[in-house]
Structures are given as C-alpha cells and as structure tokens.
Design a protein around this motif. Structure first.
Motif, short mmCIF file in Angstrom:
data_model
loop_
_atom_site.label_atom_id
_atom_site.label_comp_id
_atom_site.label_asym_id
_atom_site.label_seq_id
_atom_site.Cartn_x
_atom_site.Cartn_y
_atom_site.Cartn_z
N LEU A 73 -7.67 13.44 -1.38
CA LEU A 73 -6.53 13.34 -0.46
C LEU A 73 -5.24 13.83 -1.12
CD1 LEU A 73 -5.48 12.32 2.27
CD2 LEU A 73 -5.36 10.02 1.29
N GLN A 95 2.81 9.71 -0.99
CA GLN A 95 2.21 9.27 0.27
C GLN A 95 3.17 8.32 0.96
OE1 GLN A 95 -1.34 6.44 1.51
NE2 GLN A 95 -2.16 8.12 0.32
N LEU B 73 -5.48 2.06 14.55
CA LEU B 73 -5.66 1.68 13.15
C LEU B 73 -5.14 0.25 12.89
CD1 LEU B 73 -6.46 2.59 10.29
CD2 LEU B 73 -4.21 3.66 10.08
N ASP B 74 -3.97 -0.07 13.43
CA ASP B 74 -3.42 -1.43 13.28
C ASP B 74 -4.37 -2.48 13.85
OD1 ASP B 74 -1.19 -0.26 12.28
OD2 ASP B 74 0.10 -0.66 14.02
N GLN B 95 0.08 -2.47 6.05
CA GLN B 95 -0.65 -1.35 5.45
C GLN B 95 -0.16 -1.13 4.03
OE1 GLN B 95 -0.70 3.33 6.01
NE2 GLN B 95 -1.32 2.37 7.92
N TYR B 97 -1.86 1.43 1.43
CA TYR B 97 -1.98 2.79 0.91
C TYR B 97 -3.34 3.31 1.37
CZ TYR B 97 -1.11 6.53 -2.51
OH TYR B 97 -0.84 7.74 -3.11
N THR B 98 -3.44 4.64 1.47
CA THR B 98 -4.73 5.23 1.82
C THR B 98 -5.35 5.87 0.58
OG1 THR B 98 -4.11 5.52 4.11
CG2 THR B 98 -5.89 6.93 3.29
N PHE B 99 -6.54 5.42 0.24
CA PHE B 99 -7.24 5.88 -0.95
C PHE B 99 -8.24 6.95 -0.53
CE2 PHE B 99 -5.31 1.92 -1.89
CZ PHE B 99 -4.93 2.02 -3.21
N GLY B 100 -8.16 8.12 -1.16
CA GLY B 100 -8.93 9.25 -0.64
C GLY B 100 -9.55 10.15 -1.68
N VAL B 113 -8.22 3.08 4.29
CA VAL B 113 -6.84 2.74 4.61
C VAL B 113 -6.68 1.26 4.26
CG1 VAL B 113 -5.02 2.73 6.33
CG2 VAL B 113 -6.86 4.42 6.48
N TYR B 168 13.33 -8.29 -2.73
CA TYR B 168 14.24 -7.73 -1.72
C TYR B 168 13.67 -7.82 -0.29
CZ TYR B 168 11.39 -3.51 -2.07
OH TYR B 168 10.35 -2.63 -2.06
#
Lengths: 237, 237
Positions: A73, A95, B73-74, B95, B97-100, B113, B168
């Motif tokens: 990705l 990302q 997706l949610d 969410q 991070y998307t690992f690809g 995702v 924060y």
C-alpha cells in the motif's frame, strides 16, 4: 499444517470467494504559494463525474498469485505521487484515512485509502503532472471547485489533520523552502491554521526551537521589504 | 452521460476487471484493569497461525450489485465490535490506520483497516465475546503474547496513537468509570503514557479542566485508603 491439508484449506478458501472491493489510493497534494494553501486537482476525462475536478489517484495493484500479491500500500501511494507530480523525493507523504461508504463510487465498491502530501514551495515549479488525465491545476484548498465523489470530505479531513498537527510535529518545515526566515515560518502557521499568529509569541516559540536544536542559522540573509532578515534551516538528525 | 453510453461504459469497466484485495476490519480493543492497559485477543482456530493469538476482526461485507455494494466501512467496524464484545453502545471507536503490506496474509491479498476501541472499566464485566472463535481473553497490551499476521505492529500503532492523543483530546474519559476521582484520572494518564505523572502538576491541570467546564463535581464521595475523595464526571455537551 501439512502441505496436503494446507492445499485442501486453500482450495476451500478460494471456493468460498466473496465479492471484494476495489481499493483506490487518492492523494491530497498540498503546498503554499503566495501565502495561500493550494491543492493539486485533476479534471476527470471519464465517467463518472466527467469534466469535474477530483483529487489525483489510482488503483492499488493487486496480484492474485501466491508469492505475487501485488504492491505494498505504501508503495502504491509513492508510485501515485510520482506519477501525478513527477517528484520522486523531498515530498512528505503520509496516510490520512480510509474512506469506505458503500455508495461512494457509483460504478462498483471502491474504498479510498487517502494520503496527503506536502510539497515545499521551491519544488512547485518542478511539478510535472503525468498520467492519463485532463487538465491539472493548483486550486485554493479552502475554496475548492466542486469535487467528484467524496473528495471534498477527503480534502477537509486533510486540512483538519495538518491544522491539528502543525503545533506538535515538524510538518511546518515541509511547507517552507530549505532556508527560511522567522516571518516565513510564521506565515506557514498562519496559512495552515487560517488564523493570525502573534509575532512576539511566535518569535519566542521560534527561539525555543533554536535553543532545542530543532532549527539552526543558515548562511546568508534574505532581502525583505525592511532590513535583510536572518535565515534558518531545519535540522534533521 | 446518456443511459446507453453509461451502460456501454459499465460493460467495458467490468470486462477490464482486475484482481481485488480482500478487506478486513481488525480491532484493537483496549481497557484499563488494575492500573494495567489490556487488549482483547482471540485464539485462532483456523489456518493460518492456528493456535496463536490475534486481534479480533472480520471481513468487510461487499456487495457486487448496483444499489447494493454492501456495508459502509464504519458500519463494519461497529458490527465487528458488537460481535466481538456484545457491547452496542458506550464504547469509543475510531479508525486507526490501514495496513497494506502485500504479503501480510499468506492466503491472499488482504488489507486490514484497523480500528481501536476504548472500553470503560465498568463495562468490562459486561463483555460477552461472541462469534466463531476459540478462547478470548484480556492480555497485557504492552507485553502481549506472540501475535498472528502483523497484529503486533497494529497493536503498537494503537498504543502510540492513544499515548499521543491523551494530552490534547478527551479520550482519557473513555477509560474511567462515569464518575472518577482526580487520582483515578491521573492513573489513566500514567497507564496510557507508561510514565509517572507528578500529582501536583496533574491536580493543577485537573482544576483547569473544571474551570473550563470540561469536568464537573458529581454527587457523593469515593472511599479510598485515606480520606473519602471527591468524585467528578466528564461533561459532554
């Protein structure tokens, strides 16, 4: 698992195939020109949203063979950035978020793994948009034209992300030339936040960054409307 | 575009079909028990990584018909969270991070995702893991067992995210019971950051949150080892 039972497993696994989504990698490419935050947009030549502006991007390359499942990705995002700008280094790329509403593309199920890129102003003249696209242009990021798909939401998410990050990360340095004055760095903060920064407070903060070794003096001076100003550079370790 | 040319376009689009990835939604479900950050893990019953621990998760449901492209997706993340914990509300979900990486799953191309969820300690006894999984258990998030796939990297990314966000944002309130003492909120900060927080400085910060209207006094007192302590609650607007 023995070789045979693994083969049996894989046969069953493939037989139970279910529909899969397409995965796009879309890019919010930002820079600052004339104290204005700008985003690189392309005009669509194809259905859907033909003739409208969109974020540049493309599909993740996926392989179906064992041992060749396609590109990572991260590599896809770097490839798209290279294809869309002609720049292969010196650009900050991260990302952003994955957008996955079921109906975000009218053609088929498409997830967009959105990334954002920050292009230093000195690199902007080197940008050579490529690929099979129509017109390409920098637009005001805060007042963009009508955008295809959910690209307005993706752009807003990128703007919120950099606004949130500018105070506690180094991203401001991705939006100034390699050497910069205090005023130039303050302008980046003002443009990204869309709000005035008190010069005195910013100068104190800047001096702390120098003390902390994050920034150092660079040779030479910059001509300004008043007296020549000191220039600095970001110290990457 | 007229109806006919759109149909022609779609026919061509489908004919040019290229391999697509599977998309999984994996969950890093975190809580604090006995001043320790814990993560919910499931034991895999299937190849690959059979018998190893993994993050709970499942595949995004995708439809191939126009007008039915599957779930958002949610919605998939919320569904997985409900299936894996039995909890349908009161849990913070975001969410991550998307690992690809192309080879992250030995079977086929799978993008993950990843999402993270924060479960308040008072809800932990209500967690009823469901689904077709083996053993399910809370593990020390900072010293997890060996994990399947790239799930260790996903877990580390979630821990870094909450460590970065606790100062924060309001996420600390997702990890205390509905009413809490100053000491309890400080313990959350210490556990998430993995570092001691000076009680005097934290009290000042807490008082600022009360002044700003973010926190208010709640009725009653909490019995502690020393004298009974005041309890507070987070004010959501």
């Amino acid at each position: 698992m023995s070789g045979t039972s693994e083969k049996r497993f894989l046969a069953r696994y493939r037989a139970e195939a279910f529909p899969r989504p397409s995965v796009a990698v879309d890019l919010v490419i930002l820079t600052i020109v004339d104290c204005e935050l700008r985003v690189l947009l392309v005009e669509r030549k194809e259905h859907p949203f033909r003739g409208e502006w969109a974020l540049p991007g493309g599909f993740l390359r996926v392989g179906a063979k064992r041992g060749d499942f396609g590109e990572d990705l991260d590599a896809a995002a770097e490839r798209e950035l290279r294809e869309e700008t002609g720049l292969s280094s010196g650009v900050y790329l991260e990302q952003l978020y994955t957008f996955g509403k079921a109906n975000r593309d009218p053609r088929t199920r498409v997830l967009s793994v959105a990334h954002y890129a920050l292009v230093r102003p000195d690199l902007v003249p080197l940008v050579r948009p490529g690929g099979d696209v129509g017109e390409v242009a920098w637009h005001e990021a805060r007042r963009p034209p009508r955008l295809a798909f959910d690209h307005r939401e993706i752009l807003q998410t990128a703007l919120a992300r950099i606004r949130g990050k500018i105070d506690y990360t180094d991203i401001a340095f991705e939006l100034v030339p390699p050497t910069f004055t205090i005023q130039e760095l303050r302008a980046v903060h003002e443009v990204v936040k869309g709000a005035h920064q008190d010069p005195g407070n910013f100068r104190k903060r800047f001096e702390r960054m120098v003390e902390d070794g994050l920034i150092e003096r660079a040779p030479g001076k910059r001509l300004t409307a008043s007296k020549p100003a000191r220039v600095y550079r970001f110290r990457r370790e």
